[in-house]
Structures are given as C-alpha cells and as structure tokens.
Write a protein that holds these residues in place. Sequence first.
Motif: not given
Length: 345
Positions: A106-133
């Motif tokens: 994945d590639y995530y770009a932002t003005s400044y990093i908010k740990i909670d936001a990035v964590s939620s996005i990575i959680n979603g990416i992880t869920e997607g990867c698990l669904k796709a195997g």
Amino acid sequence: MNKSSLSYKDSGVDVYKSNMFVKRLKKIAKTTFRPEVIQGPGGFAALCSIPKKYHEPILVSSTDGVGTKIKLAMQFKCYDTIGIDVVAMCVNDIIVLGAEPVFFLDYYATSYIKIDAVSSIINGITEGCLKAGCSLVGGETAEMPGIYNDEDYDIAGFCVGVVEKTKIIDGRKITDGDVLIALGSSGPHANGYSLIHKIINDSKTDLQKTLIRGRPLMECLLQPTRIYVKNILTLIEDIDVHAIVHLTGGGFWDNIPRVLPNHTQAILEESTWEWPEIFKWIQKSGNISRFDMYHTFNCGVGMIIALHPSLVDKALQAMADSGEIAWKIGMIKTSSSNDRVVINP
C-alpha cells in the motif's frame, strides 16, 4: 511500512509511540502472511517466493486507488472501509485473469501522520488481504506537508498474483451462445464518486439524514467494495470459465468489450435484475440517463462471468453456496455490429 517510510520528525509524534506503532503494524501485517513470504514489512523491500503448486507460473500485477470516494471517507473520518476498497480494486482486477493474489503493498500519503487514522486504514487493508487470501508485505507511509493540506490524504495499492500459463482466462474461449452470469455488487464500489459528489453538492443532500431503506446515505456510499477472489478461485477449479469482467470505471460499455473476441457481442437483459436502491437514488437525484448510468456505475453488478450454457446451473449453484448473489444476465452472440454491448430494457 518499510523502514524508511515512517518518519515523524516533522509531525510532532512522540518517537516512543511511533516505534510502538511500527511494531503494531508489523504484527498486523503478519496475520496476513502466506507460507511464501520470506521477508515482510521492516526492511527496504519484501521477499516472497512463488507458490510451488504452479508448473509454469505467470505473474499478474495490478495497481489502483479508490478515486474520489476518499473525499467521503475524509469527510466522515471513515478509515477502515477505504482500506478494504483499495485492496478490492487491485485483487478484483487480478482474479479476472484467473490469477491468485499472492502479495499486496500500500501507499499512504498525507500532510502529517495521525497514528489512529493510519492504524484504521491498515486494519482495513489487512481485512481486505485476508478476504483475498494475499499477504500484506509492505508499503509506504509518507508525510508530505505542502502537497496535502490539513488531514487530506491519498491511498493506493499494488498487488501481484500468479496464474498457471495454461489456465489464463482472457476471453479467447468465448464463443457464440456462451451465457453470462452476474455477481452482485455491494454498491458503487469505488467508481463514479466524482459524479456522486456533484449530485450531493447540487442537491445539498444531508448524507446522515437521508435514508436508503433505513440506512444513512453516507453508510451506503461508504460500503466497501466486494472482494470476489476466493469464490471465483473456487469456481474456476471445477468449471471452465471463458471470461471474467470486473465492472469498474467505464461501466458496462467500456469493460465488457475488453474480453470480447472480434465479431462477438454481449446481450444483457435488464429485466433479470433490479438496481439496488442506491443506484435508483443516484439516477433520480442527478437526473442521469440510462446510458450514462451504465457508463459510470456497476448498477448492482460487480462481476460478469462467461461460460458454456451446459455449465450455467452448476456455476450458479456454486456461487450460491459461496454466498454470492448470482444470476443469468445475458449471452454472447456472433455479430459484426459496432455496438459490442447491448442492454435490452
């Protein structure tokens, strides 16, 4: 998520917290690892072997983003579903060739990093990867003040899969009389949102108060893209599929011709399905023509599968057993017409 990706010196994030964050991301990513992963997040690059079951493996790759759907996600601070979307848009493009997704970055770009936001996005990416195997093996998280403002961000993904050379699905087997089977979508997926934004702005619609069958419109529009990978992989193990179409940008008119051999035409019957309510709302609120709806949106159809008529009942049963909403939507016929796709009302 590579070692050089997460720099907090400009964001004011506590170094100790950032180190804990990186460790947490590595731990989350590890839950997606397939046996082929040799090295995941943390180094300068990831390492992954090709699954041993392939005799003549062909690598298949895809990269994509989520377009302007991300504006809604930012507006309502909804981060996890957008992570699923970015995986889905990549892996669904790979499965149409009969390929099994193996790893994702994945590639995530932002003005400044908010740990909670990035964590939620990575959680979603992880869920997607698990669904796709597939395995989440790394990525890039970049702070770019001056390029992005305030809490703006963008996200993209990249996926690599494998298919046996003799089992590539590319439409060459399509013949006159082949039947087309549709797989239902979960909503607009990640296409047509520029038009949706215009409709919302022009109509001054309140996304939280406007309801679609009892659900807030905002929730319907942020519904994550369906991931069809595992169910289609199961299908093609037993059934000779001639072609698969992913209904993304360009809708029916642009995507179906991608797999059609010369002198063939896809005939779809609109009477075989009912548009989900979200698409009826879009058409009515935006006063959009039927042609443009089919050119911009999936209108409830996420995938279309072409196969021999003798296999239709077996395929429909297999999809139903997998939890997919599937139906016979049309057929292929020989034609010299310039209209490669016809949708009969």
